[in-house]
Each structure stands twice: as C-alpha cells, then as structure tokens.
Write a protein that holds these residues in place. Structure first.
Motif, PDB file in Angstrom:
ATOM      1  N   UNK B  74       0.855  -1.184   0.000  1.00  0.00           N
ATOM      2  CA  UNK B  74       0.000   0.000   0.000  1.00  0.00           C
ATOM      3  C   UNK B  74       0.891   1.235   0.000  1.00  0.00           C
ATOM      4  N   UNK B  75       0.414   2.281  -0.667  1.00  0.00           N
ATOM      5  CA  UNK B  75       1.158   3.546  -0.711  1.00  0.00           C
ATOM      6  C   UNK B  75       0.244   4.630  -0.164  1.00  0.00           C
ATOM      7  N   UNK B  76       0.626   5.193   0.970  1.00  0.00           N
ATOM      8  CA  UNK B  76      -0.271   6.104   1.674  1.00  0.00           C
ATOM      9  C   UNK B  76       0.354   7.485   1.851  1.00  0.00           C
ATOM     10  N   UNK B  77      -0.542   8.462   1.797  1.00  0.00           N
ATOM     11  CA  UNK B  77      -0.176   9.826   2.154  1.00  0.00           C
ATOM     12  C   UNK B  77      -0.770  10.048   3.538  1.00  0.00           C
ATOM     13  N   UNK B  78       0.067  10.022   4.534  1.00  0.00           N
ATOM     14  CA  UNK B  78      -0.386   9.931   5.931  1.00  0.00           C
ATOM     15  C   UNK B  78      -1.303   8.711   6.047  1.00  0.00           C
TER      16      UNK B  78
END
Lengths: 487, 169
Positions: B74-78
């Motif tokens: 998964x790639x999360x921004x915050x």
C-alpha cells in the motif's frame, strides 16, 4: 459467371486478393505505426487550411463556422509518452511552447503580439482568467512571456473524442500533433482498407492522388514503401421511407504513409469534399447521378455527418529511436495553476496553442457590432504595450511614439482624446500600470487597463457614453473598471 | 483501511481467477516464507509511505497456473490510501515474452482496451475504471499492477518512479 469475374477484377484493381492478403498492408502499416509511436523522436506537424466560408447551419448539428486561411506548424520531441515538448507556430511566427514531464506542464508564450493577433479569443479568456482565477501570478507571467509550470496539468494520455465520437481536430494544433498517432489509427479504422501504393496498378488514377508525383520518385529505390488508405464509398441512397445517411470526413480523406524499415517517416493527408471521386466526376466531367449531385450540394453547404474541415496535413518524423531528452524549464519558471492548456477540455480549445476560428464561430461569443473595432484596437494596443513592458518591467516606455512603431496601423496620443477606433489615448500612471481609451462611432468611449502592481488587479475594462472630444483616459477612475469585460 | 486495500487489489487478484490450474496461490505477507519474492522496495516513494500488506485472506482461494508468489504494497499519504502495487512472480509455466500470454493477462482485467504507453524503456498498459487508474507492465520474471486512486495528483510521477525501481523478483 460474369458477375464473379467482375468481382475478381474489382478485387485485383484494388490490389486486394484473398482476405488474408487484403489485411497484409494494413497489418504492416499498423506494425510500423505502433513501433514509431513508441519510439523517441522529433516531429514536425504542418496543417494548411484554406479559407472556408460558414456553411449552412443544420438543426442539432455543430455550427459550420468560418475557418480562416491558416498555416499551423508544431515542432516537437518525444522522449517517451509522458515526456515531450512542442512549439506552436502560426503563419510566420512562433507563438507558444510547452513541455510535459509526467504530471507537470510548463508553458511559455513566445510572441505575445503574434499570439494575440493569431487568436484574440484565447487571450481574452486568459485575460478573464487573470482577473478571476485564484492564481493571478501564473496567468500574468504567462501573458508576460515567462515560463509557467503547473505540476498537475499534463494533458490526458489519450485524446478526448467529442460527442460525435470523433477526434476534434483543428481547434488546438499542438494537441492534434501530440495525439497524431491516435488520429492516424482512427483514420485507418474509418477507412475501407489500406493498400500499398502502386502507380502501375490498373486501378490507379493520378487524378485521385494528391501526391501523384510519387509515381516518378522511385520510392522503392530509397527503401520507402507508401501505404494509402482507401476512403469508404459514399453512403447509398436510403430505401423507401428511410433517410439517406450523410457522408462524413472519412469519405473525403486521402492519407498516405511513408514507411522505411518498419518505421513511419511521414504521413500526409488531404481532406477535400470536391476531390471525392464521385463528386469530381460531376465537377470535372459533368457526369454522375442526381443523387450524388444532391449529396455534393448538401456537403458543400455543411450537410455532413460531422464537421468536415478541409485541409492538408503532413507529419514528419526524424531521429526515431535515438535518445531524446526533454527537460522542464524549472529554473526561472513561475509555479502556478494554469489548467490544461495543451490538451483536454475547453481550456485546450482556448489557449495560446489554439488556432483561430472564424468571426462567427461559437467560441467567439462576441458578435461583430458597432463597438468591435474600438475594442479590437484596444486589445491590440495593450498587447503591443505588454511587449514593451516585458523588456523593461516599466510601462512608461510605452510612449505614443514607441507604440506607433509597434502598431503602425493605429495612432496614439497621450491621454486623448480619441476620436475614432484607430486613435488610442494612452497614459501610464506608474511603471506597473497602463490605461488606454478608444472612441467608438456608437458614442461610447472604451477603456482597458492593466495594473501589474502588488495591489493590482490585472486587466480590467470600462466604457461610458462620451463625445468624441471627451474620450480621454482622465475620464476614467478605478471604480469604473470591471474584471469581467466591457459589458 | 485494510478493506480498502483489499478492494483496490481485488482486480489484481482476479487476474488469476480466469485461468485453469490446480495449485492454490501462495500469498505471502511482507518478508514471508521461502518462495516470497525478495523485493527491495523503498519505504517512501514520491512522498508516499510504502507498506507491505497481508492480503492472504483475499486471495487464498484463488487458483492460477502461472504465478508462484504475489506481494502487495500500500502507498499512503499519511493515513490516506493513494495507491497499491501488486507484484506477481511468474512460475515456469508462464510465457512472459509471448504477446498472447500478456494479452490474456490484460484481458482478465476486464476493462476496455488498454492504452499502450512507453515510460522510459518500459511498455506500460493503462486502463481506467472504478475511480482508479491501473498501470500494468511485464518483465521476464513477473508483472506489476499499480492501481492509483484518481484523486491523487501525481499518478504519472509515481508510475515512473515505480517503473524505475530495480525490483528483483
């Protein structure tokens, strides 16, 4: 038996044998297009449009607006499908350039004056954007000829088709050049097939070939194979009680591809209603059916399935497969929000990269009226002043004398009065501000102002009733001006 | 949040369902057992935090004939999930150099005809749907599915950075 013989003869005339053989040129062409599209390359796209008068408006159809004579050229380079650059040239002037790198778009107007002259509507829209958009600095920089980078404004990866399901070619030449390969593939799909050019074939008629000089060019000796698309036959007459189908662009398109070593070198196109084979027989030989005569008359008046834009086009590829590097001009660029000026949506159709449309085009919402000349003179005068301002960041250099040198067709006086549309009153209250006025024979005095100061509001407009001897800059105060236009 | 990841990777997991084969897929949590792909993927990319996901429950019933391991990040921004990356390693039955084989995988995405792009030296296939864009590319060792939410502002920058990663399977 006789009918079967005729069928075989027709197939051989078209250079088509069995089904598999028919597909072979198309498959070879598609393979070359696919390879070339994916390669790094430089390209030059040239479109020449001759003047086309407005055509008869038809219910529920796009307006057949006037198309002015124009030569549009786009030079560019592709590093890959997400990194490329373009320079748009209209007539003899480079207008604007753009660089796309992944999600980012950088744009610069090269020649403000030529850009405004090329497409006044696009720059009015930018002027309004400057006054209303949140990011006024970016639009202002654009109008001053500086690079502006928007990190999320890259054009879509694929061309957007219009409501009629066709690629909207003509409104933005840069966009047309970027998506040229999609256009080529779509043209093949809309055709009746692809054949290899053979001037010795019994069915070849040089009169149907805009590039018939190739017959003497010995392309084969140069390792070049030319492929032609076959336009579909004109729609047949509808049966009793049904409406006959109208022809569209594909029926009038001639397109040739020059391929060497499985790479496309050049693509040329001519879209010409009167050059269609059946129509040409009517026009040149006075032969043909009444049905085709009526169809020709209808097509000339705009009775076509889609908007047929007659033109010649060429797309030349160079340095295909060689490394090409495209870099964003980040160093001295202004970062801001400028929208999708290069491709996709309405903004692309009204940008520095868009081609002009006729004066009655829908995009030119303002109809010609008694005040048009005064307004146009003011826009041209401001564009000239901005050119001088860009060099010095000081509007005070835009003296009546210097402006006259830039725009010899107009007269300039300090402050006023302006007694006609071609006589402009000008005043520069500060290095960042300029105000100009022009008198209209309707009895109104029109003013345009640009204020580039920190507190400034960009381009604003005003007008008031006045006598010719009272049309002066001094008659307008800040409160008179509106950011949304003259009306 | 885990459900969102599961939903985003579901399309990728379905890539395997249309094929015949008897072996169950081996789903490997990050840093899993022997046949897990060894993936040297950074913990941050384009400002997004990269986290290996355990999606075993989503795909453990899936059967496929050509993949022997699969990892999902998964790639999360915050806390906001912006993208997922699915990395599948081919087994010896796969024929990654054959156009028809690749085409069959692309077809199983079930979306419209993919757009073929070149990003650097890599051919990438792009499709859109269900509020996300998917980018698929192949190597001799496996294939990659990057699903990016359409609200994310830098999908192409992210794609290029991921494509440029030297990922050993």
């Amino acid at each position: 038996m006789r009918r079967a013989t005729i069928g075989l003869l027709v197939l051989s005339l078209l250079g088509l044998g069995a089904c598999g053989e028919r597909d072979r040129p198309e498959q070879r062409l598609r393979a070359a297009l696919s390879r070339t599209e994916k390669e790094s390359k430089l390209f030059t796209y040239v479109e020449q449009v001759d003047y086309q008068p407005p055509r008869k408006e038809r219910p529920n159809r796009p307006a057949r607006h006037e198309v002015p004579a124009q030569r549009n050229e786009v030079r560019g380079s592709f590093e890959d499908d997400m990194r490329y650059s373009v320079v748009y040239r209209a007539g003899e002037n480079d207008i604007a350039e753009g660089v796309v790198s992944d999600d980012a778009l950088a744009v610069r107007v090269i020649n403000i004056q030529a850009a405004v002259a090329n497409n006044r509507t696009a720059f009015e829209r930018l002027g309004v954007l400057q006054s209303t958009a949140e990011d006024t600095d970016a639009i202002k920089a654009l109008l001053e000829g500086r690079w502006v980078v928007d990190y999320t404004a890259a054009p879509p990866l694929a061309a957007i088709v219009n409501r009629e399901g066709v690629l909207d070619v003509g409104s933005n030449p840069a966009q047309d050049a970027i998506y040229a390969f999609q256009y080529f593939l779509r043209s093949i799909e809309e055709s009746a097939g692809v054949i290899e050019f053979n001037p010795d074939a019994i069915g070849y008629n040089p009169a149907d070939d805009p590039w018939s000089a190739d017959a003497d060019a010995d392309l084969r000796a140069k390792g070049i194979i030319r492929f032609d698309i076959i336009p579909p036959p004109l729609p047949r007459r509808g049966g009793q009680g049904s409406v006959s189908e109208e022809p569209g662009t594909s029926h009038f398109r001639k397109m040739a591809f020059y391929v060497r070593g499985n790479r496309v070198l050049k693509v040329v196109e001519k879209i010409d209603i009167e050059g269609q084979r059946d129509f040409r027989r009517i026009l040149d030989l006075d032969r043909g059916s009444d049905y085709h005569r009526e169809m020709l008359r209808n097509a000339q008046e705009g009775g076509t399935r889609d908007l047929v834009r007659e033109r010649t086009m060429s797309y030349e590829v160079s340095r295909a497969g060689e490394p090409v590097t495209v870099e964003m001009p980040i160093g001295d660029a202004v970062v801001g929000t400028i929208g999708r000026l290069l491709g996709g949506g309405d903004e692309a159709a009204a940008s520095p990269f868009s081609a002009p449309r006729g004066k009655d085009a829908p995009a030119d919402e303002e109809e010609a009226g008694p005040d048009t000349d005064a307004k146009n003179s003011l826009r041209d005068a401001l564009a000239a002043a901005k050119t001088l301002y860009t060099d010095t960041n000081d509007y005070r250099v835009a003296t009546p004398e210097r402006l006259k040198e830039e725009l010899p067709e107009l007269d300039f006086v300090s402050d006023g009065p302006s007694d006609g549309p071609t006589k402009i009153g000008v005043r520069t209250p500060s290095p960042d501000e300029i105000v100009m006025v022009a008198f209209s024979p309707s009895g109104r005095c029109f003013a345009i102002r640009e204020d580039n100061s920190v507190q400034g509001k960009g381009i604003t407009f005003a007008n008031k009733a006045a006598d010719a001897n009272m049309c002066r800059v001094a008659e307008f105060t800040g409160g008179n001006f509106s950011a949304t236009g003259w009306d | 949040m885990r459900n969102r990841v599961a939903a985003l990777v579901a399309a990728g997991a379905l890539l395997a369902t249309g094929c015949t084969g008897d072996e169950p897929v081996r789903v490997l949590p990050g840093g899993g057992p022997v046949r897990a792909p060894v993936i040297n993927f950074p913990s941050q990319i384009v400002g997004l935090t990269v986290t290996p996901e355990d999606v075993s429950k989503v795909v453990e019933e899936v059967r496929r004939p050509y993949v022997d391991s699969l990892a999902v990040f998964s790639l999360r921004e915050e806390e906001l999930l912006r993208a997922t990356l699915q990395i599948s390693r081919f087994n010896r039955l796969a024929k990654p150099r054959e156009g028809r084989f690749r085409g069959s995988i692309l077809q199983l995405l079930g979306s419209s005809r993919p757009l073929e792009l070149r990003v650097g030296d890599q051919v990438v296939y792009s499709t859109s749907g269900n509020r996300q864009d998917q980018y698929i590319w192949f190597t001799d060792e496996g294939f990659f599915v990057l699903s990016v939410h359409q609200d994310y502002s830098f999908p192409r920058t992210l794609l290029r950075r991921v494509v440029e990663q030297d990922i050993q399977l």
